[in-house]
Write a protein that holds these residues in place. Structure first.
Motif, short mmCIF file in Angstrom:
data_model
loop_
_atom_site.label_atom_id
_atom_site.label_comp_id
_atom_site.label_asym_id
_atom_site.label_seq_id
_atom_site.Cartn_x
_atom_site.Cartn_y
_atom_site.Cartn_z
N VAL A 282 -63.57 -58.59 59.27
CA VAL A 282 -63.02 -57.35 59.62
C VAL A 282 -63.10 -57.33 61.21
CG1 VAL A 282 -63.90 -56.13 57.45
CG2 VAL A 282 -65.49 -56.55 59.49
N PHE A 283 -62.10 -56.52 61.98
CA PHE A 283 -62.23 -56.23 63.08
C PHE A 283 -63.40 -55.59 63.57
CE2 PHE A 283 -57.62 -56.42 62.60
CZ PHE A 283 -57.34 -57.59 63.24
N ALA A 284 -64.26 -56.03 64.60
CA ALA A 284 -65.51 -55.37 64.99
C ALA A 284 -65.22 -53.95 66.02
CB ALA A 284 -66.21 -56.38 65.57
N HIS A 285 -64.08 -54.07 66.63
CA HIS A 285 -64.07 -53.15 67.66
C HIS A 285 -62.32 -53.07 67.51
CE1 HIS A 285 -63.33 -51.36 71.51
NE2 HIS A 285 -64.70 -51.12 71.39
N PRO A 286 -61.77 -51.80 67.80
CA PRO A 286 -60.45 -51.44 67.65
C PRO A 286 -59.78 -52.24 68.97
CG PRO A 286 -61.50 -49.62 68.33
CD PRO A 286 -62.59 -50.61 67.96
N ALA A 287 -59.92 -52.62 69.79
CA ALA A 287 -59.41 -53.01 71.00
C ALA A 287 -58.83 -54.48 71.01
CB ALA A 287 -60.15 -52.59 72.26
#
Length: 326
Positions: A282-287
């Motif tokens: 999963v993406f840990a941070h949206p940036a």
């Protein structure tokens, strides 16, 4: 053409062919000119460097013109050499095509591709697998290396996966694939235990897996890093450089550690997409962050005449269009 009444006909003089050196000499010259290295040409031809150098000297003597400018640890084609290189390449391609027709050979049902290790494992191999579902008779040779950028120049390579500036020579066809984009990723379990990571600085509190500087200085890579220092800087923060459980020059080791829930890595979108899609990551941070460089599919035009190569290139481009990247 039939002459008009009263019109005289002047016979065309026969084309005179001067003595030409052996075809083998021209073939050796083409490989040396392609690599701009007698050493690499010798490696491809499986002969000594001295044998290649001697054959080139004999060819230059026969043609009475220098073909290379010999510098310290470097070669350059002279203008005459460059002109001959293009002519020899076209001539050998024509001869090869004619021999294939005479032999009733439509070309080997094998596609040879060069790429870096990670691109071959995480981007290329899934495309090969999906292609072979409909084309089981076509085989693949994958030459993967982070240490040898000259693989793309070998004569048997049909397609080269490149990153960085556009590089297209005579006789090649270039397709843009996608921008290089990376984003923090981790396993769902790691995020549940240590997250969420709402602010960039929150990631400094956990184990950050990262690529060693040696990865970015490899001969087949050799471009500016896209790592944690760059990602934090883009978010207006600073990487604390806390001790990591794993720093390596191999993307595959980082991926395995991340999948096992050991920490967070910067995942390249084109490599982690399958793992994101099936929920392993999963993406840990949206940036995300981009290096401003692209990835390209470089094809030999003569290879594209083979049905298997052309079909695979179209399969790749169709897959990118389906993902909204083409």
């Amino acid at each position: 053409m039939t002459p008009c009444p009263g019109e005289s006909v002047t016979a065309m003089p026969p084309i005179k062919r001067r003595y030409l050196p052996s075809l083998g000499a021209f073939a050796t010259f083409e490989i040396a000119a392609k690599h701009l290295s007698f050493t690499l040409a010798a490696k491809e031809l499986n002969v000594t460097q001295g044998a290649v150098s001697q054959q080139i000297r004999l060819l230059e003597r026969a043609l009475e013109v220098p073909l290379f400018v010999r510098k310290h640890n470097a070669l350059e084609l002279t203008p005459e050499g460059a002109g001959l290189f293009h002519a020899v390449t076209a001539g050998l391609d024509t001869i090869s095509a004619a021999v294939s027709v005479l032999a009733g050979d439509e070309g080997p049902q094998t596609v040879t591709i060069s790429a870096t290790d990670a691109m071959a494992s995480y981007w290329l191999k899934p495309l090969i697998d999906s292609f072979r579902l409909d084309h089981p008779g076509i085989g693949f040779v994958v030459l993967a290396s982070d240490a040898d950028d000259t693989l793309r120049n070998y004569s048997e390579v049909d397609i080269a996966i490149l990153c960085g500036n556009e590089r297209c020579e005579v006789g090649e066809e270039l397709h843009f694939l996608f921008q290089e984009i990376a984003q923090p990723v981790c396993s769902p379990g790691f995020l549940a235990e240590h997250g969420p990571f709402d602010a960039a600085d929150d990631l400094n509190q956990v184990n950050l897996l990262h690529l060693h500087d040696r990865h970015w200085s490899a001969d087949a890579i050799g471009w500016q890093p896209l790592g944690w220092a760059e990602w934090f800087r883009a978010q207006g923060a600073e990487w604390a450089k806390a001790p990591s459980s794993l720093s390596t020059n191999k993307v595959s080791l980082l991926m395995n550690a991340t999948l096992k829930g050991e920490g967070v890595m910067l995942g390249w979108h084109h490599m982690v997409r399958p793992a994101i899609a099936d929920g392993q990551l999963v993406f840990a941070h949206p940036a995300p962050i981009t290096a401003g460089r692209g990835n390209f599919l470089n094809c030999r035009k003569k290879s594209l005449k083979r049905a298997g190569v052309g079909a695979f290139v179209e399969h790749v481009l169709a897959a990118l269009r389906a993902q909204g990247q083409g």
